[in-house]
Scaffold this motif. Structure first.
Motif, PDB file in Angstrom:
ATOM      1  N   PHE A  63       0.810  -1.224   0.000  1.00  0.00           N
ATOM      2  CA  PHE A  63       0.000   0.000   0.000  1.00  0.00           C
ATOM      3  C   PHE A  63       0.841   1.272   0.000  1.00  0.00           C
ATOM      4  CE2 PHE A  63      -3.460  -2.869   1.468  1.00  0.00           C
ATOM      5  CZ  PHE A  63      -4.317  -2.616   0.417  1.00  0.00           C
ATOM      6  N   ARG A  64       2.087   1.202   0.428  1.00  0.00           N
ATOM      7  CA  ARG A  64       2.974   2.358   0.363  1.00  0.00           C
ATOM      8  C   ARG A  64       3.752   2.395  -0.948  1.00  0.00           C
ATOM      9  NH1 ARG A  64       4.051   4.776   5.627  1.00  0.00           N
ATOM     10  NH2 ARG A  64       2.010   4.693   6.622  1.00  0.00           N
ATOM     11  N   GLU A  65       3.433   1.440  -1.844  1.00  0.00           N
ATOM     12  CA  GLU A  65       4.043   1.343  -3.166  1.00  0.00           C
ATOM     13  C   GLU A  65       5.563   1.187  -3.102  1.00  0.00           C
ATOM     14  OE1 GLU A  65       2.530   4.420  -5.728  1.00  0.00           O
ATOM     15  OE2 GLU A  65       0.452   3.835  -5.332  1.00  0.00           O
ATOM     16  N   GLU A  66       6.018   0.376  -2.148  1.00  0.00           N
ATOM     17  CA  GLU A  66       7.440   0.072  -2.012  1.00  0.00           C
ATOM     18  C   GLU A  66       7.764  -1.329  -2.522  1.00  0.00           C
ATOM     19  OE1 GLU A  66       8.877   1.039   1.904  1.00  0.00           O
ATOM     20  OE2 GLU A  66       7.779   2.921   1.913  1.00  0.00           O
ATOM     21  N   MET A  67       6.752  -2.057  -2.968  1.00  0.00           N
ATOM     22  CA  MET A  67       6.924  -3.380  -3.553  1.00  0.00           C
ATOM     23  C   MET A  67       7.170  -3.196  -5.053  1.00  0.00           C
ATOM     24  SD  MET A  67       4.020  -6.393  -3.695  1.00  0.00           S
ATOM     25  CE  MET A  67       3.813  -6.473  -1.934  1.00  0.00           C
ATOM     26  N   PRO A  68       8.034  -4.024  -5.657  1.00  0.00           N
ATOM     27  CA  PRO A  68       8.226  -3.903  -7.106  1.00  0.00           C
ATOM     28  C   PRO A  68       6.887  -3.985  -7.851  1.00  0.00           C
ATOM     29  CG  PRO A  68       9.824  -5.422  -6.169  1.00  0.00           C
ATOM     30  CD  PRO A  68       8.857  -5.086  -5.079  1.00  0.00           C
ATOM     31  N   LYS A  69       6.748  -3.180  -8.872  1.00  0.00           N
ATOM     32  CA  LYS A  69       5.471  -3.038  -9.585  1.00  0.00           C
ATOM     33  C   LYS A  69       4.946  -4.365 -10.148  1.00  0.00           C
ATOM     34  CE  LYS A  69       5.357   1.747 -10.048  1.00  0.00           C
ATOM     35  NZ  LYS A  69       5.112   2.038  -8.664  1.00  0.00           N
ATOM     36  N   THR A  70       5.824  -5.176 -10.726  1.00  0.00           N
ATOM     37  CA  THR A  70       5.356  -6.449 -11.298  1.00  0.00           C
ATOM     38  C   THR A  70       4.836  -7.382 -10.209  1.00  0.00           C
ATOM     39  OG1 THR A  70       7.608  -7.342 -11.264  1.00  0.00           O
ATOM     40  CG2 THR A  70       6.866  -6.348 -13.321  1.00  0.00           C
ATOM     41  N   LEU A  71       5.504  -7.404  -9.073  1.00  0.00           N
ATOM     42  CA  LEU A  71       5.063  -8.232  -7.956  1.00  0.00           C
ATOM     43  C   LEU A  71       3.778  -7.665  -7.353  1.00  0.00           C
ATOM     44  CD1 LEU A  71       5.951 -10.781  -6.447  1.00  0.00           C
ATOM     45  CD2 LEU A  71       7.133  -9.295  -4.832  1.00  0.00           C
ATOM     46  N   ALA A  72       3.693  -6.347  -7.276  1.00  0.00           N
ATOM     47  CA  ALA A  72       2.478  -5.698  -6.770  1.00  0.00           C
ATOM     48  C   ALA A  72       1.276  -6.035  -7.648  1.00  0.00           C
ATOM     49  CB  ALA A  72       2.674  -4.193  -6.677  1.00  0.00           C
ATOM     50  N   ALA A  73       1.483  -6.087  -8.951  1.00  0.00           N
ATOM     51  CA  ALA A  73       0.387  -6.440  -9.861  1.00  0.00           C
ATOM     52  C   ALA A  73      -0.064  -7.877  -9.629  1.00  0.00           C
ATOM     53  CB  ALA A  73       0.826  -6.252 -11.315  1.00  0.00           C
ATOM     54  N   GLN A  74       0.882  -8.775  -9.425  1.00  0.00           N
ATOM     55  CA  GLN A  74       0.528 -10.173  -9.127  1.00  0.00           C
ATOM     56  C   GLN A  74      -0.211 -10.274  -7.798  1.00  0.00           C
ATOM     57  OE1 GLN A  74       3.781 -13.036  -9.691  1.00  0.00           O
ATOM     58  NE2 GLN A  74       4.801 -11.457 -10.907  1.00  0.00           N
ATOM     59  N   PHE A  75       0.251  -9.507  -6.825  1.00  0.00           N
ATOM     60  CA  PHE A  75      -0.402  -9.505  -5.516  1.00  0.00           C
ATOM     61  C   PHE A  75      -1.834  -8.992  -5.642  1.00  0.00           C
ATOM     62  CE2 PHE A  75      -1.468  -7.606  -1.419  1.00  0.00           C
ATOM     63  CZ  PHE A  75      -1.216  -8.670  -0.568  1.00  0.00           C
ATOM     64  N   HIS A  76      -1.990  -7.914  -6.367  1.00  0.00           N
ATOM     65  CA  HIS A  76      -3.329  -7.336  -6.552  1.00  0.00           C
ATOM     66  C   HIS A  76      -4.269  -8.303  -7.263  1.00  0.00           C
ATOM     67  CE1 HIS A  76      -6.462  -4.374  -7.033  1.00  0.00           C
ATOM     68  NE2 HIS A  76      -6.539  -4.716  -8.307  1.00  0.00           N
ATOM     69  N   ASN A  77      -3.767  -9.022  -8.250  1.00  0.00           N
ATOM     70  CA  ASN A  77      -4.605  -9.996  -8.964  1.00  0.00           C
ATOM     71  C   ASN A  77      -5.086 -11.102  -8.031  1.00  0.00           C
ATOM     72  OD1 ASN A  77      -4.494  -8.680 -11.416  1.00  0.00           O
ATOM     73  ND2 ASN A  77      -2.712  -9.830 -12.114  1.00  0.00           N
TER      74      ASN A  77
END
Length: 130
Positions: free
Chosen positions: A62-76
C-alpha cells in the motif's frame, strides 16, 4: 515452549524457537526452560512470524514500495482496498491469521529478490531480538 524444547533438544541444553502465526523462543537447560524473551504478541513483536511477514508485505504494497510487477501479481490474487484491509485488521475476528495468510504469497515468490529480502529481514530481526 517446553514441549517444543524437549522435542527439539531432548535432554541436551539448547535454544528452541517456534515460528507460525506468532513467534516465541526459549533457552532450555536440558530439563527446564531457564529463560525466554517476553512474548509481546502480534502487534508489538512476533518477529519472523507469518503475521510479521504479512504486515510488512501489506505495508510495502500500500505504500508502493513493492516492485510493480510483484504488486500487480499480488493485486490480482488479493484485490483488497486499503479500507478492506484496515477493516479486517482492526475489526476482524482473527487479524493475525488474516495477515499471516499473505505469507503463502511470499513463499510462492521467494525467488523474487523483494520476497527473499523481506523474509531475510524478518529472520534477522528475530535473531536480533530473541
Amino acid at each position: 515452549m517446553l514441549a517444543a524444547a524437549r522435542a527439539l533438544c531432548g535432554n541436551e541444553p539448547g535454544i528452541a524457537c517456534i515460528l507460525g502465526t506468532g513467534s516465541n523462543s526459549c533457552l532450555y537447560d536440558g530439563k527446564n526452560i531457564i529463560g525466554n524473551v517476553a512474548n509481546l504478541g502480534w502487534i508489538l513483536a512476533d518477529e519472523a512470524s507469518g503475521t510479521d511477514m504479512g504486515k510488512r508485505l501489506i505495508f510495502d504494497y500500500f505504500r508502493e514500495e513493492m516492485p510493480k510487477t510483484l504488486a500487480a501479481q499480488f493485486h490480482n490474487r488479493f484485490p483488497f482496498s486499503v479500507e478492506e484491509v484496515l477493516e479486517k485488521v482492526y475489526q476482524g475476528e482473527k487479524p493475525s491469521a488474516f495477515l499471516a495468510s499473505f505469507s503463502k504469497f511470499i513463499f510462492q515468490h521467494l525467488k523474487e529478490p523483494y520476497c527473499y529480502q523481506l523474509v531475510y529481514r524478518c529472520f534477522a530481526d528475530f535473531m536480533k531480538t530473541t
